[in-house]
Design a protein around this motif. Structure first.
Motif, PDB file in Angstrom:
ATOM      1  N   TYR A  84      24.369   8.861  20.098  1.00 49.70           N
ATOM      2  CA  TYR A  84      25.391   9.075  19.060  1.00 49.70           C
ATOM      3  C   TYR A  84      25.007   8.364  17.756  1.00 49.70           C
ATOM      4  O   TYR A  84      25.138   8.925  16.665  1.00 49.70           O
ATOM      5  CB  TYR A  84      26.743   8.572  19.556  1.00 49.70           C
ATOM      6  CG  TYR A  84      27.858   8.755  18.552  1.00 49.70           C
ATOM      7  CD1 TYR A  84      28.468   9.988  18.379  1.00 49.70           C
ATOM      8  CD2 TYR A  84      28.294   7.688  17.767  1.00 49.70           C
ATOM      9  CE1 TYR A  84      29.477  10.150  17.449  1.00 49.70           C
ATOM     10  CE2 TYR A  84      29.296   7.845  16.834  1.00 49.70           C
ATOM     11  CZ  TYR A  84      29.889   9.080  16.683  1.00 49.70           C
ATOM     12  OH  TYR A  84      30.879   9.252  15.751  1.00 49.70           O
ATOM     13  N   LEU A  85      24.541   7.131  17.866  1.00 55.83           N
ATOM     14  CA  LEU A  85      24.171   6.358  16.668  1.00 55.83           C
ATOM     15  C   LEU A  85      22.985   6.990  15.935  1.00 55.83           C
ATOM     16  O   LEU A  85      22.927   6.980  14.703  1.00 55.83           O
ATOM     17  CB  LEU A  85      23.846   4.912  17.054  1.00 55.83           C
ATOM     18  CG  LEU A  85      25.029   4.049  17.514  1.00 55.83           C
ATOM     19  CD1 LEU A  85      24.536   2.732  18.065  1.00 55.83           C
ATOM     20  CD2 LEU A  85      26.010   3.805  16.384  1.00 55.83           C
ATOM     21  N   LYS A  86      22.069   7.552  16.710  1.00 56.83           N
ATOM     22  CA  LYS A  86      20.906   8.206  16.103  1.00 56.83           C
ATOM     23  C   LYS A  86      21.340   9.409  15.255  1.00 56.83           C
ATOM     24  O   LYS A  86      20.776   9.673  14.187  1.00 56.83           O
ATOM     25  CB  LYS A  86      19.961   8.648  17.223  1.00 56.83           C
ATOM     26  CG  LYS A  86      18.524   8.900  16.763  1.00 56.83           C
ATOM     27  CD  LYS A  86      17.664   9.209  17.967  1.00 56.83           C
ATOM     28  CE  LYS A  86      16.232   9.506  17.540  1.00 56.83           C
ATOM     29  NZ  LYS A  86      15.371   9.819  18.704  1.00 56.83           N
ATOM     30  N   GLU A  87      22.356  10.125  15.735  1.00 59.65           N
ATOM     31  CA  GLU A  87      22.849  11.315  15.026  1.00 59.65           C
ATOM     32  C   GLU A  87      23.620  10.951  13.758  1.00 59.65           C
ATOM     33  O   GLU A  87      23.471  11.597  12.716  1.00 59.65           O
ATOM     34  CB  GLU A  87      23.734  12.141  15.964  1.00 59.65           C
ATOM     35  CG  GLU A  87      22.961  12.842  17.073  1.00 59.65           C
ATOM     36  CD  GLU A  87      23.876  13.554  18.047  1.00 59.65           C
ATOM     37  OE1 GLU A  87      25.114  13.483  17.856  1.00 59.65           O
ATOM     38  OE2 GLU A  87      23.375  14.161  19.015  1.00 59.65           O
ATOM     39  N   LEU A 112      18.464   0.677  11.848  1.00 65.45           N
ATOM     40  CA  LEU A 112      18.723   0.909  13.279  1.00 65.45           C
ATOM     41  C   LEU A 112      17.426   0.718  14.044  1.00 65.45           C
ATOM     42  O   LEU A 112      16.441   1.415  13.793  1.00 65.45           O
ATOM     43  CB  LEU A 112      19.275   2.323  13.489  1.00 65.45           C
ATOM     44  CG  LEU A 112      19.544   2.751  14.928  1.00 65.45           C
ATOM     45  CD1 LEU A 112      20.698   1.963  15.530  1.00 65.45           C
ATOM     46  CD2 LEU A 112      19.845   4.242  14.985  1.00 65.45           C
ATOM     47  N   ASP A 113      17.432  -0.231  14.973  1.00 66.91           N
ATOM     48  CA  ASP A 113      16.245  -0.516  15.794  1.00 66.91           C
ATOM     49  C   ASP A 113      16.517  -0.024  17.210  1.00 66.91           C
ATOM     50  O   ASP A 113      17.259  -0.666  17.979  1.00 66.91           O
ATOM     51  CB  ASP A 113      15.950  -2.015  15.782  1.00 66.91           C
ATOM     52  CG  ASP A 113      14.602  -2.346  16.420  1.00 66.91           C
ATOM     53  OD1 ASP A 113      13.996  -1.418  16.992  1.00 66.91           O
ATOM     54  OD2 ASP A 113      14.174  -3.508  16.343  1.00 66.91           O
ATOM     55  N   LEU A 114      15.948   1.136  17.566  1.00 68.23           N
ATOM     56  CA  LEU A 114      16.178   1.732  18.888  1.00 68.23           C
ATOM     57  C   LEU A 114      15.387   1.033  19.979  1.00 68.23           C
ATOM     58  O   LEU A 114      15.778   1.067  21.151  1.00 68.23           O
ATOM     59  CB  LEU A 114      15.819   3.220  18.855  1.00 68.23           C
ATOM     60  CG  LEU A 114      16.695   4.099  17.954  1.00 68.23           C
ATOM     61  CD1 LEU A 114      16.120   5.492  17.869  1.00 68.23           C
ATOM     62  CD2 LEU A 114      18.129   4.140  18.444  1.00 68.23           C
ATOM     63  N   LEU A 170      32.176  -2.064  15.310  1.00 63.79           N
ATOM     64  CA  LEU A 170      33.040  -0.990  15.813  1.00 63.79           C
ATOM     65  C   LEU A 170      32.216   0.161  16.370  1.00 63.79           C
ATOM     66  O   LEU A 170      32.575   0.747  17.394  1.00 63.79           O
ATOM     67  CB  LEU A 170      33.954  -0.488  14.686  1.00 63.79           C
ATOM     68  CG  LEU A 170      35.038  -1.456  14.212  1.00 63.79           C
ATOM     69  CD1 LEU A 170      35.677  -0.956  12.941  1.00 63.79           C
ATOM     70  CD2 LEU A 170      36.101  -1.676  15.278  1.00 63.79           C
ATOM     71  N   LEU A 171      31.113   0.481  15.715  1.00 63.06           N
ATOM     72  CA  LEU A 171      30.246   1.553  16.218  1.00 63.06           C
ATOM     73  C   LEU A 171      29.647   1.187  17.571  1.00 63.06           C
ATOM     74  O   LEU A 171      29.478   2.043  18.444  1.00 63.06           O
ATOM     75  CB  LEU A 171      29.125   1.840  15.214  1.00 63.06           C
ATOM     76  CG  LEU A 171      29.526   2.551  13.914  1.00 63.06           C
ATOM     77  CD1 LEU A 171      28.382   2.526  12.935  1.00 63.06           C
ATOM     78  CD2 LEU A 171      29.973   3.974  14.179  1.00 63.06           C
ATOM     79  N   ALA A 172      29.339  -0.102  17.767  1.00 59.22           N
ATOM     80  CA  ALA A 172      28.800  -0.561  19.054  1.00 59.22           C
ATOM     81  C   ALA A 172      29.844  -0.511  20.164  1.00 59.22           C
ATOM     82  O   ALA A 172      29.502  -0.386  21.337  1.00 59.22           O
ATOM     83  CB  ALA A 172      28.256  -1.980  18.913  1.00 59.22           C
ATOM     84  N   PHE A 209      32.485   7.386  14.210  1.00 57.40           N
ATOM     85  CA  PHE A 209      32.142   7.062  12.822  1.00 57.40           C
ATOM     86  C   PHE A 209      33.279   7.417  11.856  1.00 57.40           C
ATOM     87  O   PHE A 209      33.530   6.689  10.892  1.00 57.40           O
ATOM     88  CB  PHE A 209      30.854   7.799  12.416  1.00 57.40           C
ATOM     89  CG  PHE A 209      30.543   7.692  10.947  1.00 57.40           C
ATOM     90  CD1 PHE A 209      30.045   6.510  10.407  1.00 57.40           C
ATOM     91  CD2 PHE A 209      30.782   8.765  10.089  1.00 57.40           C
ATOM     92  CE1 PHE A 209      29.783   6.401   9.059  1.00 57.40           C
ATOM     93  CE2 PHE A 209      30.522   8.664   8.743  1.00 57.40           C
ATOM     94  CZ  PHE A 209      30.020   7.480   8.216  1.00 57.40           C
ATOM     95  N   GLU A 210      33.990   8.522  12.126  1.00 58.83           N
ATOM     96  CA  GLU A 210      35.076   8.968  11.240  1.00 58.83           C
ATOM     97  C   GLU A 210      36.159   7.901  11.099  1.00 58.83           C
ATOM     98  O   GLU A 210      36.776   7.761  10.034  1.00 58.83           O
ATOM     99  CB  GLU A 210      35.708  10.271  11.760  1.00 58.83           C
ATOM    100  CG  GLU A 210      34.801  11.484  11.699  1.00 58.83           C
ATOM    101  CD  GLU A 210      33.784  11.512  12.824  1.00 58.83           C
ATOM    102  OE1 GLU A 210      33.927  10.717  13.789  1.00 58.83           O
ATOM    103  OE2 GLU A 210      32.830  12.304  12.732  1.00 58.83           O
ATOM    104  N   GLN A 211      36.406   7.154  12.194  1.00 53.98           N
ATOM    105  CA  GLN A 211      37.410   6.082  12.153  1.00 53.98           C
ATOM    106  C   GLN A 211      36.799   4.769  11.672  1.00 53.98           C
ATOM    107  O   GLN A 211      37.408   4.039  10.891  1.00 53.98           O
ATOM    108  CB  GLN A 211      38.011   5.877  13.551  1.00 53.98           C
ATOM    109  CG  GLN A 211      38.865   7.032  14.041  1.00 53.98           C
ATOM    110  CD  GLN A 211      40.165   7.179  13.282  1.00 53.98           C
ATOM    111  OE1 GLN A 211      40.639   6.235  12.639  1.00 53.98           O
ATOM    112  NE2 GLN A 211      40.744   8.360  13.351  1.00 53.98           N
ATOM    113  N   ALA A 212      35.591   4.457  12.121  1.00 51.12           N
ATOM    114  CA  ALA A 212      34.967   3.164  11.796  1.00 51.12           C
ATOM    115  C   ALA A 212      34.683   3.022  10.306  1.00 51.12           C
ATOM    116  O   ALA A 212      34.743   1.911   9.759  1.00 51.12           O
ATOM    117  CB  ALA A 212      33.678   2.991  12.594  1.00 51.12           C
TER     118      ALA A 212
END
Length: 354
Positions: A45-48, A66-68, A96-98, A103-106
Motif C-alpha cells: 500500500y505504501l509503495k502505491e 521510503l526504504d523498503l 498514521l500510515l504505519a 492516506f485520504e484520512q492521514a
C-alpha cells in the motif's frame, strides 16, 4: 472600555490565522528528521501511495523517503521549510500510515485544526482473550459502536492490533482517549456514548454553556453480582504465644514409657507378630461381615388388615311397596290419570255447548 468576560471567551467561528512565509522569512537554521518503521503487510500500500505522500509534503517543503529494504519511512526538513511545526505534522503522517490509516484520512493531519492521537492498548489487559473481547466491544456489532463514536467526536478512529489511532479536533481526541481507556478497564462504551449524546444536546443551548452539566449527565454505578466463593477449608489463625511448642517424644522415649525398651529382641519380635496377627484377624472379620450381608433376608413389612366396607344399607321397605302398587295400577302405554281427567272435562264442555 471592554468587558473582561468578552476577552476570556472565544467568539464563534473564530480561527487562528495560517502560518505563512512572512511570519518566518529566514527559514530554519538546522535540519530535523524523523523516521518510523512499518510492518511488512503495509509495504504494498505504501509503495502505491508514496508519490501522493511526497506531493502533499512538498507543499510544506518537507522531503520524504521510503526504504523498503529496511522497512522504514523518513521525513526531513529542507532549506525552504519555513514552518517549524511542519516536520512534527509530517512525523505524525508517517506514524498514521504505519498504523494502517488510509492516506485520504492521514493527509488531513497537515491541516492546522486537525491533530492525532495513537493510544497503546496492548499492555492494559493481561490476558490475551480478555483483550480481544474488549477490543471487539469497542468496535461493536458490524462496527456500529465505533461509527457512533466517530459521529459524536468528529474524529476518524482506526483500531489496528495493539493500538487505536484517532484523527480529528483536540476536543474530540480527548473524548476518544477516555472512551478507549474505559473500555479496556471493563466499562462498556455505550455508557460514555450516552453521556456524549447528552453533552451534544446541551451544547446547543446558549444559556447552559456557562453552567455545570453534572445534574443532566447520567451516573452509572458498577454492580458486582458475583459473590466471592467461600473456601471449604478455612484456615483459622492460632493465638500467638511467646513460648515454643512442646518437643515431640522420640521413639526411645515412647519405648521407655511403655516398658518395651527393656525387652529382649526376641520378645519384641513376638510382640510385633502378635500385633500383625491381631490386625489381620480384624480385617478378616470385617470382610466376612460384609460378605454375610448379602445373605441376610430383608425385614418384611407388617400386614395391615383392611376394613371391609359395609355393604349392608338400611332398606326402606314401605317406600318400595308404594312404588310396586303404583306400577301395578299403570298399564304399559297407558295415559296418566291427570291427563284422563283433563280430557273428560273437555268432552263435557263440548256436549253442553251443543
Amino acid at each position: 472600555t471592554v468587558d473582561e468576560s468578552e476577552l476570556l471567551t472565544v467568539p464563534d467561528g473564530w480561527k487562528e490565522p495560517a502560518f505563512t512565509r512572512e511570519d518566518n522569512p529566514r527559514g530554519l537554521l538546522e535540519e530535523s528528521s524523523f523516521a518510523t518503521l512499518f510492518p511488512k503487510y503495509r509495504e504494498v500500500y505504501l509503495k502505491e501511495c508514496w508519490p501522493l505522500v511526497q506531493k502533499a509534503l512538498s507543499e510544506h517543503y518537507v522531503n520524504a523517503t521510503l526504504d523498503l529494504i529496511e522497512g522504514s519511512m523518513t521525513v526531513t526538513t529542507t532549506k525552504k521549510t519555513f514552518d517549524p511545526y511542519a516536520i512534527i505534522r509530517a512525523r505524525d503522517l508517517i506514524k498514521l500510515l504505519a498504523r494502517s490509516v488510509p492516506f485520504e484520512q492521514a493527509v488531513r493531519i497537515l491541516q492546522d485544526d486537525v491533530a492525532c492521537d495513537i493510544i497503546k492498548i496492548g499492555s492494559l489487559v493481561r490476558k490475551r482473550d480478555t483483550f480481544i473481547k474488549r477490543r471487539g466491544r469497542l468496535l461493536g456489532p458490524k462496527g456500529s459502536t465505533l461509527k457512533a463514536l466517530e459521529l459524536l467526536t468528529n474524529c476518524y478512529i482506526m483500531v489496528q492490533g495493539n493500538t487505536v489511532s484517532a484523527l480529528g479536533p483536540f476536543s474530540g481526541l480527548k473524548e476518544v482517549r477516555k472512551v478507549v481507556l474505559d473500555t479496556m478497564k471493563n466499562i462498556h462504551p455505550i455508557y460514555n456514548i450516552k453521556t456524549l449524546m447528552i453533552k451534544r444536546e446541551l451544547s446547543k443551548d446558549p444559556e447552559l454553556r456557562s453552567q455545570s452539566w453534572e445534574r443532566f449527565l447520567p451516573k452509572f454505578k458498577r454492580k458486582n453480582l458475583k459473590k466471592r466463593k467461600e473456601p471449604k477449608k478455612k484456615n483459622t489463625k492460632k493465638e500467638y504465644t511467646p513460648f515454643p511448642p512442646p518437643q515431640p517424644e522420640s521413639q526411645v522415649d515412647k519405648e521407655l514409657a511403655s516398658g518395651e525398651y527393656f525387652l529382649k529382641e526376641r520378645q519384641k519380635k513376638q510382640k510385633r507378630v502378635k500385633e500383625i496377627k491381631a490386625k489381620q484377624a480384624d480385617a478378616v472379620k470385617k470382610r466376612q461381615e460384609e460378605r454375610n450381608k448379602a445373605f441376610i433376608p430383608p425385614k418384611e413389612k407388617p400386614v395391615v388388615k383392611t376394613k371391609k366396607a359395609s355393604t349392608e344399607k338400611k332398606i326402606d321397605i314401605e317406600a318400595i311397596k308404594e312404588k310396586v302398587k303404583n306400577a301395578k295400577k299403570k298399564k304399559l302405554g297407558a295415559i296418566p290419570a291427570e291427563e284422563v281427567k283433563l280430557k273428560m272435562a273437555a268432552d263435557e264442555k263440548k256436549k253442553k255447548k251443543k
